[in-house]
Each structure stands twice: as C-alpha cells, then as structure tokens.
Design a protein around this motif. Structure first.
Motif, mmCIF file in Angstrom:
data_model
loop_
_atom_site.group_PDB
_atom_site.id
_atom_site.type_symbol
_atom_site.label_atom_id
_atom_site.label_comp_id
_atom_site.label_asym_id
_atom_site.label_seq_id
_atom_site.Cartn_x
_atom_site.Cartn_y
_atom_site.Cartn_z
ATOM 1 N N ARG A 55 49.446 -50.306 -94.290
ATOM 2 C CA ARG A 55 49.611 -51.651 -93.737
ATOM 3 C C ARG A 55 51.062 -51.835 -93.308
ATOM 4 N N THR A 56 51.255 -52.461 -92.161
ATOM 5 C CA THR A 56 52.617 -52.655 -91.670
ATOM 6 C C THR A 56 53.404 -53.612 -92.554
ATOM 7 N N ASP A 57 52.728 -54.558 -93.199
ATOM 8 C CA ASP A 57 53.483 -55.484 -94.055
ATOM 9 C C ASP A 57 53.947 -54.821 -95.356
ATOM 10 N N ALA A 58 53.485 -53.590 -95.606
ATOM 11 C CA ALA A 58 53.925 -52.867 -96.793
ATOM 12 C C ALA A 58 54.962 -51.791 -96.445
ATOM 13 N N ALA A 59 55.390 -51.746 -95.186
ATOM 14 C CA ALA A 59 56.345 -50.733 -94.743
ATOM 15 C C ALA A 59 57.718 -50.988 -95.356
ATOM 16 N N ALA A 60 58.409 -49.904 -95.589
ATOM 17 C CA ALA A 60 59.770 -50.003 -96.123
ATOM 18 C C ALA A 60 60.674 -50.651 -95.081
ATOM 19 N N ASP A 61 61.715 -51.333 -95.540
ATOM 20 C CA ASP A 61 62.649 -52.009 -94.633
ATOM 21 C C ASP A 61 63.272 -51.041 -93.626
ATOM 22 N N THR A 62 63.544 -49.810 -94.052
ATOM 23 C CA THR A 62 64.133 -48.839 -93.128
ATOM 24 C C THR A 62 63.167 -48.504 -91.992
ATOM 25 N N VAL A 63 61.885 -48.458 -92.290
ATOM 26 C CA VAL A 63 60.885 -48.179 -91.261
ATOM 27 C C VAL A 63 60.807 -49.358 -90.291
ATOM 28 N N ILE A 64 60.787 -50.573 -90.824
ATOM 29 C CA ILE A 64 60.727 -51.773 -89.979
ATOM 30 C C ILE A 64 61.950 -51.845 -89.072
ATOM 31 N N ASP A 65 63.125 -51.556 -89.614
ATOM 32 C CA ASP A 65 64.348 -51.563 -88.803
ATOM 33 C C ASP A 65 64.290 -50.500 -87.702
ATOM 34 N N ALA A 66 63.776 -49.324 -88.022
ATOM 35 C CA ALA A 66 63.675 -48.256 -87.027
ATOM 36 C C ALA A 66 62.731 -48.651 -85.904
ATOM 37 N N VAL A 67 61.643 -49.309 -86.232
ATOM 38 C CA VAL A 67 60.696 -49.752 -85.205
ATOM 39 C C VAL A 67 61.338 -50.806 -84.312
ATOM 40 N N LYS A 68 62.095 -51.715 -84.911
ATOM 41 C CA LYS A 68 62.765 -52.757 -84.127
ATOM 42 C C LYS A 68 63.770 -52.163 -83.152
ATOM 43 N N ARG A 69 64.429 -51.075 -83.549
ATOM 44 C CA ARG A 69 65.444 -50.449 -82.696
ATOM 45 C C ARG A 69 64.848 -49.486 -81.672
ATOM 46 N N ALA A 70 63.598 -49.118 -81.839
ATOM 47 C CA ALA A 70 62.968 -48.118 -80.960
ATOM 48 C C ALA A 70 62.872 -48.641 -79.536
ATOM 49 N N GLU A 71 62.974 -47.728 -78.583
ATOM 50 C CA GLU A 71 62.865 -48.069 -77.174
ATOM 51 C C GLU A 71 61.831 -47.164 -76.517
ATOM 52 N N MET A 72 61.111 -47.731 -75.563
ATOM 53 C CA MET A 72 60.122 -46.956 -74.820
ATOM 54 C C MET A 72 60.784 -46.211 -73.684
ATOM 55 N N ASP A 73 60.130 -45.131 -73.259
ATOM 56 C CA ASP A 73 60.576 -44.430 -72.065
ATOM 57 C C ASP A 73 60.414 -45.363 -70.868
ATOM 58 N N VAL A 74 61.276 -45.183 -69.882
ATOM 59 C CA VAL A 74 61.265 -46.016 -68.677
ATOM 60 C C VAL A 74 59.902 -45.964 -67.978
ATOM 61 N N GLU A 75 59.231 -44.833 -68.051
ATOM 62 C CA GLU A 75 57.941 -44.701 -67.364
ATOM 63 C C GLU A 75 56.895 -45.671 -67.907
ATOM 64 N N HIS A 76 57.101 -46.206 -69.108
ATOM 65 C CA HIS A 76 56.154 -47.139 -69.711
ATOM 66 C C HIS A 76 56.564 -48.602 -69.527
ATOM 67 N N LYS A 77 57.577 -48.846 -68.732
ATOM 68 C CA LYS A 77 58.058 -50.201 -68.482
ATOM 69 C C LYS A 77 56.953 -51.141 -68.003
ATOM 70 N N PRO A 78 56.018 -50.712 -67.159
ATOM 71 C CA PRO A 78 54.949 -51.620 -66.715
ATOM 72 C C PRO A 78 54.121 -52.191 -67.879
ATOM 73 N N LEU A 79 54.125 -51.523 -69.004
ATOM 74 C CA LEU A 79 53.392 -52.047 -70.151
ATOM 75 C C LEU A 79 54.019 -53.340 -70.674
ATOM 76 N N ASP A 80 55.335 -53.454 -70.564
ATOM 77 C CA ASP A 80 56.016 -54.682 -70.977
ATOM 78 C C ASP A 80 55.517 -55.873 -70.168
ATOM 79 N N ASP A 81 55.260 -55.631 -68.891
ATOM 80 C CA ASP A 81 54.778 -56.714 -68.028
ATOM 81 C C ASP A 81 53.423 -57.227 -68.473
ATOM 82 N N LEU A 82 52.625 -56.386 -69.067
ATOM 83 C CA LEU A 82 51.315 -56.806 -69.567
ATOM 84 C C LEU A 82 51.445 -57.749 -70.765
ATOM 85 N N MET A 83 52.547 -57.676 -71.478
ATOM 86 C CA MET A 83 52.746 -58.483 -72.676
ATOM 87 C C MET A 83 53.261 -59.883 -72.373
ATOM 88 N N THR A 84 53.719 -60.111 -71.151
ATOM 89 C CA THR A 84 54.272 -61.433 -70.828
ATOM 90 C C THR A 84 53.294 -62.282 -70.067
#
Length: 84
Positions: A55-84
């Motif tokens: 479960r994501t709510d049971a993830a360690a703080d270091t894992v949550i921080d790493a996910v927050k800092r993660a960036e997608m490859d530029v080729e997946h930028k159109p996916l961001d548009d789907l979220m807005t």
C-alpha cells in the motif's frame, strides 16, 4: 475470459475444467458473476502477486520523497496534459 452459467458449467464440467487450465473461466448464476475457475498455477501466481503488493500509504518516507522528486522522460510529456 470465457463466461458460462452454472447449469452449463455443471453439464460440461470437464470442458470448462480444461479451459480453466488455459485461462480463468467466469461462472454466473442468474446472470450475476459468482465464481471464477482457474488453474492452481494461476491461483498461486495471483496469491504471490498480492503478497508482493504494498500500500502506498505504508511506504517509507524515503520512498515517498523519491517518488515526489522523480521526473518523467520528455517523450511522456503528453501524459501530463491528460491529467489537467
């Protein structure tokens, strides 16, 4: 996934038993999904997969921080548009 009603399943059990070795078979009663017949191997895989899930709510703080800092490859930028 093949679907069969309970009466057909009882009448042709051997056939559906064979099909379940290849893929799960959904069994219905009164038009509602009641059971899924699958091979023991598929069931074991499913159980093992569920135990590997976390479960994501049971993830360690270091894992949550790493996910927050993660960036997608530029080729997946159109996916961001789907979220807005």
């Amino acid at each position: 996934m093949p679907t069969v009603n309970a009466v057909q399943f009882q009448r042709k059990f051997g056939r559906f038993q064979h099909e379940a070795q290849l893929e799960p078979v959904e069994i219905t009663r009164y038009g509602r999904r009641e059971f899924v017949l699958m091979s023991a191997e598929q069931y074991d895989w499913l159980r093992a997969s569920a135990q590997r899930s976390h479960r994501t709510d049971a993830a360690a703080d270091t894992v949550i921080d790493a996910v927050k800092r993660a960036e997608m490859d530029v080729e997946h930028k159109p996916l961001d548009d789907l979220m807005t």
